[in-house]
Scaffold this active site. Structure first.
Site, PDB file in Angstrom:
ATOM      1  N   ARG A   1       3.698   1.937  11.317  1.00  0.00           N
ATOM      2  CA  ARG A   1       2.621   1.049  11.719  1.00  0.00           C
ATOM      3  C   ARG A   1       2.757  -0.397  11.229  1.00  0.00           C
ATOM      4  NH1 ARG A   1      -1.965   3.807  13.499  1.00  0.00           N
ATOM      5  NH2 ARG A   1      -3.344   2.335  12.490  1.00  0.00           N
TER       6      ARG A   1
ATOM      7  N   ARG B   1      12.004  -8.112 -10.583  1.00  0.00           N
ATOM      8  CA  ARG B   1      11.579  -8.521  -9.228  1.00  0.00           C
ATOM      9  C   ARG B   1      10.223  -9.200  -9.245  1.00  0.00           C
ATOM     10  NH1 ARG B   1      13.843  -5.200  -4.216  1.00  0.00           N
ATOM     11  NH2 ARG B   1      12.912  -7.008  -3.219  1.00  0.00           N
TER      12      ARG B   1
ATOM     13  N   CYS C   1      12.507   1.634   7.376  1.00  0.00           N
ATOM     14  CA  CYS C   1      11.281   1.458   8.131  1.00  0.00           C
ATOM     15  C   CYS C   1      11.589   1.630   9.604  1.00  0.00           C
ATOM     16  CB  CYS C   1      10.710   0.066   7.866  1.00  0.00           C
ATOM     17  SG  CYS C   1       9.146  -0.221   8.626  1.00  0.00           S
TER      18      CYS C   1
ATOM     19  N   LYS D   1       4.912 -14.834  -6.536  1.00  0.00           N
ATOM     20  CA  LYS D   1       5.989 -14.543  -5.588  1.00  0.00           C
ATOM     21  C   LYS D   1       5.416 -14.201  -4.216  1.00  0.00           C
ATOM     22  CE  LYS D   1       8.089 -10.497  -5.349  1.00  0.00           C
ATOM     23  NZ  LYS D   1       8.992  -9.340  -5.530  1.00  0.00           N
ATOM     24  N   ASN D   2       4.342 -13.438  -4.195  1.00  0.00           N
ATOM     25  CA  ASN D   2       3.792 -12.986  -2.914  1.00  0.00           C
ATOM     26  C   ASN D   2       3.128 -14.115  -2.130  1.00  0.00           C
ATOM     27  OD1 ASN D   2       4.737 -10.448  -3.337  1.00  0.00           O
ATOM     28  ND2 ASN D   2       2.791  -9.632  -4.103  1.00  0.00           N
TER      29      ASN D   2
ATOM     30  N   ASP E   1      -2.221  -3.343  -8.330  1.00  0.00           N
ATOM     31  CA  ASP E   1      -1.076  -3.820  -9.115  1.00  0.00           C
ATOM     32  C   ASP E   1      -1.403  -4.004 -10.599  1.00  0.00           C
ATOM     33  OD1 ASP E   1       0.817  -3.775  -7.153  1.00  0.00           O
ATOM     34  OD2 ASP E   1       0.654  -5.894  -6.630  1.00  0.00           O
TER      35      ASP E   1
ATOM     36  N   ARG F   1      11.953  -6.682   2.059  1.00  0.00           N
ATOM     37  CA  ARG F   1      11.183  -6.451   3.286  1.00  0.00           C
ATOM     38  C   ARG F   1      10.436  -7.703   3.744  1.00  0.00           C
ATOM     39  NH1 ARG F   1       9.994  -1.136   4.617  1.00  0.00           N
ATOM     40  NH2 ARG F   1       7.972  -1.792   5.417  1.00  0.00           N
TER      41      ARG F   1
ATOM     42  N   VAL G   1      -5.631   2.943  -3.445  1.00  0.00           N
ATOM     43  CA  VAL G   1      -4.864   2.143  -2.482  1.00  0.00           C
ATOM     44  C   VAL G   1      -3.551   2.838  -2.115  1.00  0.00           C
ATOM     45  CG1 VAL G   1      -3.763  -0.097  -2.076  1.00  0.00           C
ATOM     46  CG2 VAL G   1      -5.913   0.028  -3.356  1.00  0.00           C
TER      47      VAL G   1
END
Lengths: 419, 102
Positions: free
Chosen positions: A122, A398, A117, A22-23, A306, A93, A328
């Protein structure tokens, strides 16, 4: 909200096909906005965020067609709107990924700030600052980023923190800019490399992706192409861990072993017999209980954050004591309390979970607060005695395509209960 | 690409050829005419001879269902190809295509 009900105790066995990442698919779908003509994207996972992105592109007037092989054909010649509304961006997002391509190709974009956000945070600033450095005029008003530009100019872009979406957005913008852009302190994830490969297949000139310095020589036009999204490395790792902790033997198909080197290393340390081919991995525990392992998360190519929760699940039932150190993200041990309720012996010390494996976990009603934590609870459910009910599985949905069907195909006793 | 056609048969119509983005627009009106001219309250479109299909093909079938309903005709599809049904499932509209059309 749907639930998953798992009856533990069956070692996994069989084959499972891994979906596209997905990413990688989300930025590549955004990148189709850069190209003239039709672009066809294959190996796209069937996930809600993909549908949301298709909805976002469709609202802009882009023509999308899904063919029988579930490839998405995108034709941007019909685009008439350059707007990403709040009601879509707040649910995903990654919608901000359309900002760079819209600005670079059409010279204008209006994109809602992601939910929760505030401007000044940043990650969004890095996108905006980078585009400004390339000559864009950007204002933030009423919760929207309003951007316009004539042709963007190549620039040196130094990211003061590593951001995957920031790197991707700026890389897409630079692909059509006038001149050479250099992104320093770029994200090195395979999904960034996949986007660069896709842009290059469209006729772009991106080099250095996969390192922390990416050079993009802007071109005047990019053209439609056909591109298959790379396999999901976290889904790959999750099924391998599921097999390892259940003492099973599985083959993972349509994956890329090179993407999961760090995970395979830890699974071998846990006692798994692993073989790899070009696009497959087999894992065989030969019925043994796994050995506990120590894991230290860090950005790619080190051990992925992850996969941390899944290895916590592995250690929960392993022989010996293992530590999981999360470097992380903060506060990413929400699954530990739920595992403790199932009988796991885990202590938290700062950013480290110290886990003494136990022989027996018992099923319980559990719920999780994020995607990977939810997946880890499904994994412990696979080995717990009795029934585990995992609530709030919209988190899992998701990131995992048809998780209950795939696990059932591997012999797990699992079912989805709609509510 | 195989040009799609609709021809009358015993229970209604037989749909053949490729139901894809490039072909469905022309087929919409032809199908609607079949529905209108059939004079039946209940009609079957047999899709056994459909070749390739994409999401535009799924959209075509849904549009035919809608237009049939507006004309008081109960339209049903028979022998829908697996590929077309997979696309319909992806969009959670497979139930609509398999419904009895009433």
């Amino acid at each position: 909200m749907d639930k998953l009900i798992i009856s533990g105790g069956t070692p996994l066995s069989g084959e499972v096909r891994i979906a596209g990442a997905k990413n990688a698919a989300l930025p590549i779908l955004a990148a189709t906005l850069l190209a003239e003509g039709k672009t066809t994207i294959g190996n796209v996972p069937h996930l809600h965020d993909i549908t949301t992105t298709m909805g976002l592109l469709g609202r802009m007037g882009v023509t999308l067609v899904i063919d029988e092989r579930m490839r998405i054909e995108v034709d941007t010649s019909t685009i008439k709107d350059f707007y990403a509304p709040y009601e879509l961006v707040k649910t995903m997002r990654a919608s901000i990924l359309v900002l760079g391509p819209l600005l670079a190709r059409f010279g204008k974009a209006e994109v809602s700030l992601p939910g929760g956000c505030a401007i000044g945070s940043r990650p969004v600033n890095l996108h905006i600052d980078g585009l400004r450095a390339m000559g864009a005029e950007i204002e933030v008003e009423n919760g929207y980023i309003q951007a316009k530009a004539n042709r963007l100019k190549g620039a040196r872009l130094v990211l003061d923190m590593v951001t995957v979406t920031g790197t991707e957005n700026l890389m897409m913008a630079a692909a059509l800019a006038d001149g050479v852009s250099v992104i320093e302190n770029a994200a090195r994830e395979p999904e960034v490399v996949d986007l660069a490969n896709c842009i290059n297949k469209m006729g772009g000139k991106v080099s250095g992706a996969g390192t922390d310095t990416i050079t993009i020589e802007g071109v005047e036009t990019l053209y439609g192409t056909e591109y298959d999204v790379l396999p999901d490395r976290i889904e790959t790792g999750t099924y391998l861990v599921a097999a390892a902790l259940s003492g099973g033997k599985i083959k993972v198909r349509d994956t890329a072993p090179a993407l999961v080197d760090a995970v395979l290393h830890k699974l071998r340390e846990a006692g798994a017999d692993i073989e790899c081919g070009e696009d497959w991995i087999t894992l065989d525990m030969k019925g043994k209980r796994p050995q506990a392992v120590n894991v230290h998360t860090a950005p790619y190519p080190a051990f992925p954050t992850d996969m941390q929760a899944q290895f916590t699940a592995l250690n929960a039932v392993a022989e010996g004591v293992g530590t999981i150190t999360e470097t992380v993200f903060e506060n990413r041990f929400m699954h530990v309390q739920e595992m403790q309720r199932m009988g796991a012996d885990i202590k938290l010390e700062g950013n480290t979970a110290i886990c003494a494996g136990v022989q027996r976990l018992t099923g319980a009603p559990v719920m999780a607060t994020d995607l990977r934590a939810s997946a880890s609870l499904v994994l412990v459910g696979l080995v717990a005695e009795g029934e585990t009910v995992v609530d709030r599985i919209y988190h899992i949905d998701r990131g995992y395509e048809n998780i209950e069907e795939k696990l059932e195909g591997l012999g797990a006793r699992i079912r989805r209960v709609p509510e | 690409m195989v040009q799609p056609e609709i021809s009358p048969d015993q229970d209604g119509c037989r749909v053949s050829g490729d139901l894809v983005f490039a072909t469905v627009t022309q087929l919409l009106a032809v199908g609607e005419k079949c529905i209108r001219d059939s004079g039946k309250k209940s009609l079957v479109f047999d899709c056994a001879a459909v070749g390739r299909a994409d999401s535009a093909g799924v959209a075509l079938l849904l549009e035919w269902l809608d237009r049939a309903r507006q004309q008081g005709v109960c339209l049903q599809f028979r022998n829908l190809p697996d590929g077309l049904m997979s696309i319909a499932q992806l969009s959670n509209v497979d139930g609509l295509l398999l419904a009895d059309g009433s």
